[in-house]
Structures are given as C-alpha cells and as structure tokens.
Scaffold this motif. Structure first.
Motif, short mmCIF file in Angstrom:
data_model
loop_
_atom_site.label_atom_id
_atom_site.label_comp_id
_atom_site.label_asym_id
_atom_site.label_seq_id
_atom_site.Cartn_x
_atom_site.Cartn_y
_atom_site.Cartn_z
N ALA A 1 0.74 -1.18 -0.04
CA ALA A 1 -0.15 -0.12 0.04
C ALA A 1 0.72 1.17 -0.03
CB ALA A 1 -0.88 -0.12 1.21
N ALA A 2 1.92 1.20 0.77
CA ALA A 2 2.74 2.37 0.99
C ALA A 2 3.45 2.70 -0.61
CB ALA A 2 4.00 2.21 1.97
N VAL A 3 3.78 1.51 -1.26
CA VAL A 3 4.66 1.64 -2.63
C VAL A 3 3.62 2.21 -3.59
CG1 VAL A 3 5.60 0.39 -4.29
CG2 VAL A 3 6.44 0.14 -2.09
N ALA A 4 2.49 1.65 -3.47
CA ALA A 4 1.06 2.20 -4.41
C ALA A 4 1.03 3.95 -4.09
CB ALA A 4 0.07 1.40 -4.22
N ALA A 5 0.81 4.29 -2.83
CA ALA A 5 0.86 5.44 -2.72
C ALA A 5 1.93 6.44 -3.03
CB ALA A 5 0.65 5.67 -1.14
N GLY B 1 4.14 5.83 -5.46
CA GLY B 1 4.07 5.74 -6.93
C GLY B 1 2.74 6.64 -7.47
N ALA B 2 1.75 6.92 -6.75
CA ALA B 2 0.92 7.77 -7.31
C ALA B 2 1.36 9.28 -7.03
CB ALA B 2 -0.39 7.37 -6.37
N ASP C 1 4.68 8.60 -19.94
CA ASP C 1 4.15 7.47 -19.35
C ASP C 1 3.54 8.10 -17.87
OD1 ASP C 1 4.53 5.69 -21.40
OD2 ASP C 1 6.11 4.58 -20.29
N MET C 2 4.46 8.74 -17.21
CA MET C 2 4.32 9.14 -15.72
C MET C 2 3.12 10.13 -15.84
SD MET C 2 8.18 9.04 -14.52
CE MET C 2 7.77 9.16 -12.55
#
Length: 115
Positions: A55-59, A61-62, A95-96
């Motif tokens: 969850a921390a990695v996804a947040a 990245g966002a 992409d980003m």
C-alpha cells in the motif's frame, strides 16, 4: 536491540531521513522475526507487513507521478525537457504524465459519483 538513529534537527530533516529510520525499524523487525519461536505468528506478522508495504509503495508511486505532472505544468516543460529534468527518457516521462492524468480522471469521476 534497535538501531540508533542520528539526531537531525527537525528543520533540517527530510522525508528521506524519516524513511531511513523506518527502513532500519523494518530491518530490526525482520531480525526479530527470524528468531521467533512461533513460525505461524511470524508468518501472520510478515503478511501484514507485506500488505502495508504494498500500500505504501502504491501511494508513493501515485504521489510521484502527481509530482511529475506538477513539475511539467508549473515549468511549462515539453516531455523531453521534463525527462531531462527528472532523469528519465521522454517516453517514460510521457508514461508518468499519462498515469497522473488517468489518476486525476478517476478521482474526478469518483468525486462526481459521490456527489
């Protein structure tokens, strides 16, 4: 048996300083779990840790793609200029930026749905 962290005055701390402390705490927890007598408890703890880290990695990245879009917009940068500024290729910068646009569109749609 925790690691000692170097004291950094608050005004001189960065998020990287905080992350280093968290990484040290996670490493300490891994060492403790390797010595745990109950493998099933260690497994459950590690499963929760994996979920929290995912969850921390996804947040993160966002947030990162959001910052990339902000850098581009505030600097009025082309994709090539943006890529040079953040150290990625033009294609990766595109992409980003597109990921940030998709996230904004999804967020707007969700807010409208809730209204």
């Amino acid at each position: 048996m925790g690691r000692t962290m170097e004291f950094v005055p608050t005004e001189k701390r960065s998020p990287a300083d905080d992350l280093a402390g968290h990484a040290a705490a996670v490493a300490d927890e891994f060492a403790r779990l390797e010595k745990a007598a109950d493998d099933e408890d260690a497994y459950r703890i590690l499963s929760r840790l994996v979920e929290a880290l995912q969850a921390a990695v996804a947040a993160a990245g966002a947030q990162r793609v959001s910052m990339v879009r902000r850098i581009q917009e505030t600097g009025h940068l082309s994709l090539a200029q943006l890529g040079d500024k953040i150290g990625v290729s033009k294609a990766r910068a595109a992409d980003m930026v597109n990921a940030a646009k998709r996230a904004d569109t999804a967020s707007t749609a969700k807010q409208e749905e809730l209204s």
